[in-house]
Write an enzyme that holds these catalytic residues in place. Structure first.
Site, mmCIF file in Angstrom:
data_model
loop_
_atom_site.group_PDB
_atom_site.id
_atom_site.type_symbol
_atom_site.label_atom_id
_atom_site.label_comp_id
_atom_site.label_asym_id
_atom_site.label_seq_id
_atom_site.Cartn_x
_atom_site.Cartn_y
_atom_site.Cartn_z
ATOM 1 N N ASP A 1 -3.756 2.422 -5.413
ATOM 2 C CA ASP A 1 -2.624 2.640 -4.693
ATOM 3 C C ASP A 1 -2.303 1.153 -3.863
ATOM 4 O O ASP A 1 -1.579 1.156 -2.929
ATOM 5 C CB ASP A 1 -2.667 3.690 -3.705
ATOM 6 C CG ASP A 1 -3.697 3.749 -2.849
ATOM 7 O OD1 ASP A 1 -4.594 2.866 -2.922
ATOM 8 O OD2 ASP A 1 -3.823 4.587 -1.953
ATOM 9 N N GLU A 2 -2.966 0.092 -3.810
ATOM 10 C CA GLU A 2 -2.839 -1.070 -3.371
ATOM 11 C C GLU A 2 -2.789 -2.261 -4.097
ATOM 12 O O GLU A 2 -3.300 -2.365 -5.457
ATOM 13 C CB GLU A 2 -4.270 -1.339 -2.478
ATOM 14 C CG GLU A 2 -4.262 -0.491 -1.271
ATOM 15 C CD GLU A 2 -5.365 -0.844 -0.410
ATOM 16 O OE1 GLU A 2 -5.342 -2.088 0.533
ATOM 17 O OE2 GLU A 2 -6.414 -0.347 -0.399
ATOM 18 N N ASP B 1 0.967 -1.152 -0.040
ATOM 19 C CA ASP B 1 -0.120 -0.270 -0.035
ATOM 20 C C ASP B 1 0.794 1.212 0.013
ATOM 21 O O ASP B 1 1.716 1.421 0.797
ATOM 22 C CB ASP B 1 -0.855 -0.090 1.121
ATOM 23 C CG ASP B 1 -2.020 1.158 1.291
ATOM 24 O OD1 ASP B 1 -1.934 1.844 0.234
ATOM 25 O OD2 ASP B 1 -2.728 0.911 2.101
#
EC number: 2.7.7.7
Length: 382
Positions: free
Chosen positions: A102-103, A9
């Site tokens: 974003d993960e 993350d």
């Protein structure tokens, strides 16, 4: 064979991207979002110390932290940086799932020994930070649930390994809020009966949990006990979504056509939000009665808001419909998609509008996509 699953993350992703292009933003309370009536899309850890959180009304955030610097946000930049990180991971990891902008989840099962997988993950994390300048947190464990919780406990800018023998001792003392899938309503329900830690949740009879919170109770119980067999789904970028309508008889009823386009935009935007996509290109297509086909497209700031997309689509229709001739077909397509959550794109919208979208989406999810809609497109697109 014991699974080895990594969750990665990017830390305060929007904030980190803004600080890459403007070093003066480093170390200060920073809020990414819209105007005074908008909401917080992201905020720095310096702002979080004052109680600022994502999805909070901007007015409240500025009352809590009046010294914060507010930046509107640049989805083009965020998309570019997300794509760069995605490419680095894809080039190195055997299996990667991109769960949001974003993960990421990685399946390293079978890669050397478990310790070897963790060493490899550390090297990948260092590579990402070196090549992009973005801080990242991650965790390695036996499944997606444990690794995601591990990443959350490692933030900011940390990493850890939770081996099989340590899963129970790691999870047990943590608050149930740390578990993916435990929202505010479930948290309040469980708290009222004294279930406040994952350890307590894991010891509850599963049938009691089912009675309390329905079929989700079994899933939460399994995850509280460290069991999650959900796979890491290999990533493939979806390029577009769209709809077309061929009229039963050729038409010059522009009111009908525009109503249809508005309805298409609303339904497609709802699909974007459900699948966590944002679009940056709107394409309108028409086919005249003589079968001549024309298209026109327009770039927009990344969004999944149907009021924005419908407006652009109607503007495109006015430009592309240049002949006074009957129409046989009209179509609408959204392309150049990137992953993003609902709040990420509404930098200029108010908290009231976002609440309206959420309420409409909840109704559609429960009763079907035709259950509610704007009057302008409701009759024509259903």
């Amino acid at each position: 064979m014991q699974r080895a699953i990594v969750h990665m993350d990017l830390d305060t992703f929007f904030v980190s991207c803004e600080r890459l292009v403007n070093s003066q933003l480093k170390g200060i309370p920073l809020i990414i979002g819209g105007g005074v009536r908008g909401v917080v899309s992201s905020c720095s850890y310096e702002a979080r110390k004052f109680g600022v959180r994502s999805a909070m009304p901007m007015g409240m955030a500025l009352r809590l932290c009046p010294q914060a610097k507010v930046v509107k946000g640049d989805m083009e930049l965020y998309s570019k940086m997300s794509h760069t990180v995605t490419e680095i991971i894809q080039e190195n990891a055997p299996v990667m799932e991109k769960s949001s902008i974003d993960e990421f989840y990685l399946d390293l099962t079978g890669m050397d020994k478990f310790f070897g997988a963790y060493k490899w993950t550390n090297e990948l994390g260092a590579k990402i930070e070196k090549e992009t300048g973005l801080p990242i947190s991650y965790a390695l464990s036996i499944n997606k649930t444990v690794s995601k919780i591990g990443t959350g406990e490692s933030k900011p800018h940390g990493h850890q390994e939770i081996p099989p023998v340590g899963v129970h001792s790691f999870l047990s003392p943590l608050p149930i809020k740390k578990m993916p899938g435990v929202g505010d309503s479930t948290f309040r329900l469980l708290s009222r009966v004294g279930i406040r830690t994952i350890g307590t949740l894991s010891e509850m009879p599963v049938d009691v949990l089912q009675q309390m919170i329905g079929k989700n109770g079994t899933d939460l119980w399994r995850k509280a006990n460290g069991n999650d067999d959900s796979p890491v789904v290999p990533y493939s970028e979806r390029k577009s979504i769209g709809k077309e309508r061929t009229f039963s008889s050729d038409t010059m009823d522009i009111k009908e056509v525009k109503g249809l386009i508005s309805g298409m935009a609303e339904n497609l935007a709802h699909q974007l939000r459900q699948e966590k996509w944002l679009t940056s290109t709107v394409v309108i297509k028409i086919r005249y009665s003589n079968f001549d086909t024309e298209t026109k497209q327009c770039r927009v700031t990344y969004t999944s808001a149907d009021h924005t997309l419908a407006r652009v689509a109607l503007e495109l229709f006015d430009k592309v419909y240049s002949r006074r001739m009957r129409l046989r077909l009209v179509g609408l397509r959204f392309t150049d998609l990137v992953h993003g959550t609902y709040q990420m794109n509404l930098f200029e919208d108010t908290a009231e509008l976002i609440n309206l979208y959420q309420a409409m989406d909840n109704i559609k999810n429960r009763f079907g996509s035709d259950a509610v809609g704007r009057a302008v497109g409701f009759n024509f697109s259903r």
